[in-house]
Design an enzyme around this catalytic site. Structure first.
Site, PDB file in Angstrom:
ATOM      1  N   GLY A  14       0.846  -1.169   0.103  1.00 30.95           N
ATOM      2  CA  GLY A  14       0.137  -0.179  -0.170  1.00 30.95           C
ATOM      3  C   GLY A  14       0.824   1.135  -0.042  1.00 30.95           C
ATOM      4  N   GLY A  19      -2.126   3.189   7.035  1.00 27.91           N
ATOM      5  CA  GLY A  19      -2.307   2.439   7.968  1.00 27.91           C
ATOM      6  C   GLY A  19      -1.703   1.040   7.861  1.00 27.91           C
ATOM      7  NE  ARG A  47      12.592   5.221   4.319  1.00 27.93           N
ATOM      8  CZ  ARG A  47      12.324   6.241   5.233  1.00 27.93           C
ATOM      9  NH1 ARG A  47      13.134   7.116   5.741  1.00 27.93           N
ATOM     10  NH2 ARG A  47      10.911   6.274   5.775  1.00 27.93           N
ATOM     11  NE  ARG A 220      -9.444  -9.230  41.089  1.00 27.24           N
ATOM     12  CZ  ARG A 220      -8.647  -9.817  42.096  1.00 27.24           C
ATOM     13  NH1 ARG A 220      -7.524  -9.308  42.402  1.00 27.24           N
ATOM     14  NH2 ARG A 220      -9.037 -10.825  42.810  1.00 27.24           N
ATOM     15  CG  HIS A 221     -15.576  -9.333  41.508  1.00 27.55           C
ATOM     16  ND1 HIS A 221     -14.863  -9.500  42.788  1.00 27.55           N
ATOM     17  CD2 HIS A 221     -14.626 -10.307  40.672  1.00 27.55           C
ATOM     18  CE1 HIS A 221     -14.017 -10.475  42.797  1.00 27.55           C
ATOM     19  NE2 HIS A 221     -14.006 -11.021  41.506  1.00 27.55           N
ATOM     20  CG  ASN A 227     -12.312 -11.696  46.319  1.00 33.67           C
ATOM     21  OD1 ASN A 227     -12.997 -10.824  45.873  1.00 33.67           O
ATOM     22  ND2 ASN A 227     -11.517 -12.508  45.853  1.00 33.67           N
ATOM     23  NE  ARG A 270     -15.627 -13.679  41.777  1.00 31.43           N
ATOM     24  CZ  ARG A 270     -15.795 -14.899  41.244  1.00 31.43           C
ATOM     25  NH1 ARG A 270     -17.163 -15.392  41.693  1.00 31.43           N
ATOM     26  NH2 ARG A 270     -15.119 -15.704  40.809  1.00 31.43           N
ATOM     27  CD  GLU A 290     -10.571 -15.494  37.552  1.00 33.37           C
ATOM     28  OE1 GLU A 290     -10.607 -15.351  36.505  1.00 33.37           O
ATOM     29  OE2 GLU A 290      -9.936 -14.885  38.447  1.00 33.37           O
ATOM     30  CE  LYS A 319      -0.628 -17.650  38.757  1.00 32.20           C
ATOM     31  NZ  LYS A 319      -0.551 -16.447  39.437  1.00 32.20           N
ATOM     32  CG  HIS A 356     -13.848 -12.799  37.339  1.00 32.38           C
ATOM     33  ND1 HIS A 356     -14.494 -13.086  38.475  1.00 32.38           N
ATOM     34  CD2 HIS A 356     -14.764 -12.593  36.457  1.00 32.38           C
ATOM     35  CE1 HIS A 356     -15.899 -13.262  38.314  1.00 32.38           C
ATOM     36  NE2 HIS A 356     -16.208 -13.161  37.159  1.00 32.38           N
ATOM     37  NE  ARG A 361      -2.831 -11.692  37.491  1.00 32.24           N
ATOM     38  CZ  ARG A 361      -3.011 -12.511  38.580  1.00 32.24           C
ATOM     39  NH1 ARG A 361      -3.096 -13.752  38.383  1.00 32.24           N
ATOM     40  NH2 ARG A 361      -2.374 -12.080  39.726  1.00 32.24           N
TER      41      ARG A 361
HETATM   42  O1  F6P Z   1      -8.688 -15.135  44.357  1.00 28.31           O
HETATM   43  C1  F6P Z   1      -9.502 -14.373  43.160  1.00 28.31           C
HETATM   44  C2  F6P Z   1      -9.538 -15.219  41.750  1.00 28.31           C
HETATM   45  O2  F6P Z   1     -10.323 -14.375  41.104  1.00 28.31           O
HETATM   46  C3  F6P Z   1      -9.645 -16.588  41.930  1.00 28.31           C
HETATM   47  O3  F6P Z   1     -11.094 -16.866  41.591  1.00 28.31           O
HETATM   48  C4  F6P Z   1      -8.668 -17.190  40.860  1.00 28.31           C
HETATM   49  O4  F6P Z   1      -8.646 -18.552  40.741  1.00 28.31           O
HETATM   50  C5  F6P Z   1      -7.606 -16.341  40.957  1.00 28.31           C
HETATM   51  O5  F6P Z   1      -8.018 -15.292  41.106  1.00 28.31           O
HETATM   52  C6  F6P Z   1      -6.588 -16.141  39.870  1.00 28.31           C
HETATM   53  O6  F6P Z   1      -5.560 -15.787  40.197  1.00 28.31           O
HETATM   54  P1  F6P Z   1      -4.146 -16.841  40.182  1.00 28.31           P
HETATM   55  O7  F6P Z   1      -3.982 -17.326  38.618  1.00 28.31           O
HETATM   56  O8  F6P Z   1      -3.019 -15.872  40.497  1.00 28.31           O
HETATM   57  O9  F6P Z   1      -4.510 -17.823  41.037  1.00 28.31           O
END
Ligand code: F6P
Length: 416
Positions: A14, A19, A47, A220-221, A227, A270, A290, A319, A356, A361
């Site tokens: 282009g 874009g 360049r 988050r909620h 919690n 929640r 979640e 993880k 959540h 994340r």
């Molecule tokens: O503790 C709150 C929460 O939302 C859990 O329901 C969930 O399993 C966790 O956080 C996720 O965080 P991690 O991956 O660090 O365990």
């Protein structure tokens, strides 16, 4: 690779200010997030690095033999690096240059095909002069190519540069293989020989892109009863402090985001209770639920460590890939969030996602272009709003902490 053993090279096509870099980076961000090792090779950067950033428009004139040769050299250097990247473990590469002649595209394609790669041209065509003008003023006149140059002079020179490219430009033809043409920022898409799951996903993704600036707000909620107890998963209601946060959030949203906001929650209590105080229509997505902790649902991390030490350690070791027995991994969460990303891209109004920890994340990693395997460690405390504001090629972030303070704001009782 998801559906083919052949590695892929997307080759942008282009005129300047259409874009291409925006699209190239978006595709790369999306594919990296899905777990493909993806990289953009931007010939403009080569360049600037090798020849300096200040080049008069005549450098880009196809009748300027010295300019042509120098531009070809940097284009080939970027191409060589791209091929090395794919040879050395990369899955998908995006070659970001004008590639505006058949001859140049034939050369790029031949080199890629010699290495067994599949080539897909992604051509951005813009027939709307207002859009081009906007892009020139917003991005190009402020690019490193025009550092210290008065805006009007930069705009004039850049228009001449475009004219040089226009004089040689040939649209991609059907005899050139696989292609996608994106016309007027996605108003029209033309596809040719687009086959397979992954390419279909990319096209679907491209269908939703737009360039209208608007923020995405993540929170988050409010604190839930689980919690407070340090229990994961479940479907518990908000705690007293959580209900307080819902009210504070409603006030802040009214003030800072305004009424024209799209509110998304998960299907869990929640998040729905947190959204209620807003008094706005909401959409509850199952995809935003979640991470499913499977057999560990409703347990504390200590109970998991004591009762299922192998599971605890396996999660600690990886993880991102660790999947709870009969539950999910972060990698699984990313896969199921794909439709949310498509809708997030498509939506032109500000979006507030009440979600959540794990899910946010994953969304955050997409928005901020972070490697997906880092996402399990992103800090998303309770009672904090993240404003993510997309910029030309990235995203700015602001965090606002709100009262009341929850029992475990930073998640110290964090999982492995
Ligand atoms: O503790 C709150 C929460 O939302 C859990 O329901 C969930 O399993 C966790 O956080 C996720 O965080 P991690 O991956 O660090 O365990």
């Amino acid at each position: 690779m998801a559906d083919s053993t052949r590695k892929l090279a997307f080759v942008m096509v282009g005129l300047p200010a259409r874009g291409k870099t925006f699209i190239a980076r978006k595709i790369a961000r999306y594919l990296s997030w899905l777990g493909h090792r993806t990289m953009v090779f931007n010939v403009g950067s080569y360049r600037r690095e090798r020849l300096g950033s200040r080049q008069h428009h005549s450098f880009f004139d196809p009748r300027n033999d010295a300019g042509q040769a120098a531009r070809r050299d940097v284009a080939l250097a970027a191409l060589d690096d791209m091929l090395s990247f794919l040879r050395e473990g990369g899955d998908i590469a995006i070659y970001d240059a004008t590639n505006n002649t058949r001859e140049r595209r034939a050369l790029v394609r031949a080199r890629c095909e010699d290495e067994g790669l599949e080539v897909v041209f992604v051509e951005s065509i813009c027939n709307d002069p207002a859009l081009v003008e906007e892009n020139i003023r917003a991005n190009k006149a402020r690019s490193p190519d025009y550092e210290g140059v008065p805006e009007e002079e930069a705009v004039r020179d850049f228009r001449m540069r475009i004219a040089h490219y226009e004089s040689a430009y040939e649209e991609v033809g059907e005899d050139e293989g696989h292609f996608v043409k994106i016309i007027d920022v996605g108003r029209t898409l033309v596809l040719h020989r687009i086959e397979g799951y992954l390419l279909a996903r990319v096209v679907h993704y491209l269908l939703n892109l737009h360039v209208q600036p608007r923020s995405v707000w993540l929170t988050r909620h409010g604190e839930s009863e689980f919690n407070v107890l340090g229990r994961i998963g479940g479907d518990s209601p908000l705690s007293e402090a959580g209900r307080g946060y819902a009210r504070t959030l409603a006030g802040v949203a009214r003030e800072r985001i305004g009424p024209d906001v799209v509110v998304w929650t998960s299907t869990l209590r929640r998040t729905i209770e947190t959204a209620e105080a807003l008094g706005l229509p909401t959409r509850a997505w199952r995809a935003l639920d979640e991470i499913d902790a499977g057999v560990c649902d409703a347990m504390t991390y200590e109970e998991i460590a004591d009762g299922m030490p192998q599971e605890y350690e396996a999660r600690q070791a990886d993880k991102f890939r660790y999947r709870y027995p009969r539950g999910e991994s972060y990698q699984d969460v990313i896969q199921r969030l794909e439709p949310v990303i498509f809708e997030l891209e498509r939506e032109r109004r500000p979006v507030l996602v009440i979600g959540h920890q794990a899910v946010l994340r994953a969304l955050y990693a997409y928005m901020m272009d972070r490697p997906p395997n880092e996402c399990p460690y992103v800090s998303i405390p309770l009672h904090t709003i993240l404003e993510l504001e997309p910029t030309a090629y990235g995203c700015d972030e602001r965090r606002i902490d709100l009262p009341p303070t929850p029992v475990d704001p930073e998640g110290f009782r964090q999982g492995p």
